[in-house]
Design a protein around this motif. Structure first.
Motif, mmCIF file in Angstrom:
data_model
loop_
_atom_site.group_PDB
_atom_site.id
_atom_site.type_symbol
_atom_site.label_atom_id
_atom_site.label_comp_id
_atom_site.label_asym_id
_atom_site.label_seq_id
_atom_site.Cartn_x
_atom_site.Cartn_y
_atom_site.Cartn_z
ATOM 1 N N ILE A 190 10.928 -102.514 15.137
ATOM 2 C CA ILE A 190 11.649 -101.385 14.553
ATOM 3 C C ILE A 190 13.067 -101.355 15.126
ATOM 4 C CG2 ILE A 190 11.659 -98.885 14.209
ATOM 5 C CD1 ILE A 190 9.211 -100.236 12.987
ATOM 6 N N GLU A 191 14.045 -101.069 14.266
ATOM 7 C CA GLU A 191 15.434 -100.998 14.721
ATOM 8 C C GLU A 191 16.083 -99.713 14.234
ATOM 9 O OE1 GLU A 191 17.489 -104.580 13.582
ATOM 10 O OE2 GLU A 191 16.305 -105.821 14.953
ATOM 11 N N VAL A 192 16.976 -99.180 15.074
ATOM 12 C CA VAL A 192 17.700 -97.954 14.751
ATOM 13 C C VAL A 192 19.178 -98.168 15.054
ATOM 14 C CG1 VAL A 192 17.976 -95.482 15.247
ATOM 15 C CG2 VAL A 192 15.688 -96.516 15.286
ATOM 16 N N SER A 193 20.050 -97.760 14.150
ATOM 17 C CA SER A 193 21.495 -97.829 14.372
ATOM 18 C C SER A 193 21.982 -96.507 14.944
ATOM 19 C CB SER A 193 22.228 -98.112 13.058
ATOM 20 O OG SER A 193 21.857 -99.363 12.527
ATOM 21 N N VAL A 194 22.814 -96.583 15.970
ATOM 22 C CA VAL A 194 23.374 -95.377 16.589
ATOM 23 C C VAL A 194 24.891 -95.420 16.443
ATOM 24 C CG1 VAL A 194 23.536 -93.971 18.676
ATOM 25 C CG2 VAL A 194 21.444 -95.256 18.198
ATOM 26 N N LEU A 195 25.476 -94.254 16.181
ATOM 27 C CA LEU A 195 26.908 -94.155 15.899
ATOM 28 C C LEU A 195 27.462 -92.912 16.580
ATOM 29 C CD1 LEU A 195 29.318 -95.216 14.055
ATOM 30 C CD2 LEU A 195 28.477 -93.594 12.342
ATOM 31 N N GLY A 196 28.587 -93.058 17.290
ATOM 32 C CA GLY A 196 29.218 -91.895 17.897
ATOM 33 C C GLY A 196 29.714 -92.160 19.296
ATOM 34 N N ASN A 243 28.627 -87.448 21.236
ATOM 35 C CA ASN A 243 27.542 -86.825 20.471
ATOM 36 C C ASN A 243 27.024 -87.803 19.414
ATOM 37 O OD1 ASN A 243 27.686 -84.021 21.619
ATOM 38 N ND2 ASN A 243 29.772 -84.174 20.808
ATOM 39 N N PRO A 244 26.340 -88.849 19.851
ATOM 40 C CA PRO A 244 25.899 -89.889 18.914
ATOM 41 C C PRO A 244 24.780 -89.409 18.007
ATOM 42 C CG PRO A 244 24.970 -90.270 21.078
ATOM 43 C CD PRO A 244 25.932 -89.126 21.234
ATOM 44 N N ILE A 245 24.688 -90.057 16.852
ATOM 45 C CA ILE A 245 23.606 -89.778 15.914
ATOM 46 C C ILE A 245 22.890 -91.081 15.583
ATOM 47 C CG2 ILE A 245 24.674 -87.722 14.917
ATOM 48 C CD1 ILE A 245 25.619 -89.475 12.576
ATOM 49 N N ALA A 246 21.645 -90.945 15.174
ATOM 50 C CA ALA A 246 20.825 -92.116 14.859
ATOM 51 C C ALA A 246 20.566 -92.195 13.363
ATOM 52 C CB ALA A 246 19.496 -92.050 15.611
ATOM 53 N N SER A 247 20.500 -93.399 12.862
ATOM 54 C CA SER A 247 20.185 -93.643 11.456
ATOM 55 C C SER A 247 18.682 -93.563 11.229
ATOM 56 C CB SER A 247 20.657 -95.046 11.066
ATOM 57 O OG SER A 247 19.814 -96.017 11.680
ATOM 58 N N LEU A 248 18.300 -93.684 9.994
ATOM 59 C CA LEU A 248 16.896 -93.913 9.699
ATOM 60 C C LEU A 248 16.469 -95.232 10.337
ATOM 61 C CD1 LEU A 248 16.829 -93.003 5.908
ATOM 62 C CD2 LEU A 248 15.683 -91.732 7.736
ATOM 63 N N PRO A 249 15.240 -95.338 10.786
ATOM 64 C CA PRO A 249 14.785 -96.622 11.347
ATOM 65 C C PRO A 249 14.455 -97.622 10.250
ATOM 66 C CG PRO A 249 13.016 -95.007 11.431
ATOM 67 C CD PRO A 249 14.231 -94.274 10.913
ATOM 68 N N GLY A 250 14.548 -98.897 10.607
ATOM 69 C CA GLY A 250 14.135 -99.968 9.713
ATOM 70 C C GLY A 250 13.099 -100.838 10.394
#
Length: 363
Positions: A228-234, A237-244
């Motif tokens: 499972i992978e998750v993209s994080v941005l920020g 105050n980072p936010i996470a994407s939907l997992p793939g």
């Protein structure tokens, strides 16, 4: 409105050179040319810097070097530009922000980020410390473990010890981790140099293979798991994407399966997880991002145990793949952020981090 001059850096000296060419090509093709003036900066496998003014298609096929001009930067805050010297004439190409699209050592590991810091110039990606820590799988796991975050059991060995102690090392791994197990260079990405060893002989070969890419080797306990992978941005105050989820075409998601299997590996976006599992893995991704002091972006890779249901954090990639098939941008697309908007957001975050640093009294 005046365009922002962005220096996109590709190539590099690591074994992931070709992956970098693919990632950079994708970004250059899609970036909004009405907002950004792209300066294409290539680094050869032997570390020579060049400016490239030709077609983007020649980056991915490696032909860019035939039309490139030798160039360099100076780690001096008064010289925020690339420099070429031809026939004794110096030409300067100002840069507003750098976007390194370099995977692996000497690009993703804090070395290049240190040059940007000396220049006092904005740049996309994590800072020096977090880049170095995330590049090193051993320190990544030690810090995550210290923060109470779940990681698989592992052992660490050094190249210099293999010839003298190989039998003792193999015996220790067999007793503590068992078979199969994963053997990896401590500092590399794109699954290069990684082996899934099923027995003693395969383990020996795997240790020596990993030692061709790094002087430090990590051996990890095998967990029957979903990837499972998750993209994080920020930044703060980072936010996470939907997992793939990755369904690899090979026994695991190795270099060939990632880039050259003709689409046989499958990416399930979003991952077929229960709602509570989705929230759990997104929360863990943000916690890992913060624990390692990341900023800008990172892709957090997990192993979801098929036996216990526990999410184990495998690694963080601070300059993840940006090709048209790469998980990081695809996860954000599924989460409502387009490829083009993602690139712009990363550049905004680079300027945001830069402005915050300028407000500090560092000296």
């Amino acid at each position: 409105m005046e365009k922002i001059r962005i220096g996109i850096i590709f190539g590099g000296q690591s074994a992931e050179h070709e992956v970098s060419l693919m990632s950079a090509s994708s970004i250059i093709k899609i970036i909004d040319k009405s907002k950004f003036d792209v300066l294409k900066i290539g680094i050869t496998k032997d570390g020579r810097w060049h400016l490239y003014f030709g077609d983007v298609e020649n980056i991915e096929n490696g032909q860019w070097i035939n039309q490139a001009v030798p160039a360099f930067i100076v780690p001096d805050p008064s010289r925020k530009y690339m420099i070429t010297l031809q026939n004794g004439i110096e030409t300067r190409y100002p840069v507003d922000v750098f976007f390194p699209v370099l995977h692996g050592p000497r690009g993703e590991d804090g070395t290049l980020q240190g040059i940007f810091e000396l220049m006092n110039i904005p740049y996309v990606s994590c800072g020096v410390t977090s880049s170095a820590l995330c590049m090193d799988k051993v320190y990544t796991k030690k810090i995550l473990k210290n923060e109470g975050l779940p990681v698989a059991d592992f052992k660490v060995y050094f190249k210099k010890d293999l010839l003298l102690e190989i039998n003792a090392i193999v015996r220790e791994i067999e007793e503590s981790l068992g078979f199969p197990c994963f053997v990896k260079p401590a500092n590399l990405g794109s699954s290069i140099g990684i082996t899934k060893a099923h027995n003693k002989e395969e383990l020996k070969d795997a240790l020596f293979l990993a030692s061709e890419y790094d002087t430090k080797i990590i051996v990890e306990k095998f967990i029957p798991a979903r990837e499972i992978e998750v993209s994080v941005l920020g930044n703060e105050n980072p936010i996470a994407s939907l997992p793939g989820e990755i369904i690899p075409s090979n026994e695991f998601y190795d270099y060939t399966a990632k880039y050259f299997d003709g689409g046989k590996s499958k990416l399930l976006i979003p991952a077929p997880l229960a709602k509570e599992e989705t929230e759990k893995v997104k929360d863990l991704a943000v916690k890992a991002f913060k624990a390692l002091d990341c900023s800008g972006m990172a892709r957090v890779d997990f192993l979801l145990s098929k036996v216990t249901g526990i999410f184990y954090i495998n690694e963080l990639n601070t300059i993840p793949g940006f090709t048209k098939i790469s998980m990081y941008p695809k996860l954000w697309e599924a989460s409502g952020l387009s490829y083009k908007d993602l690139i712009e957001k990363l550049i905004e975050l680079a300027f945001e981090k830069y402005r915050e640093k300028q407000a500090l009294k560092l000296y």
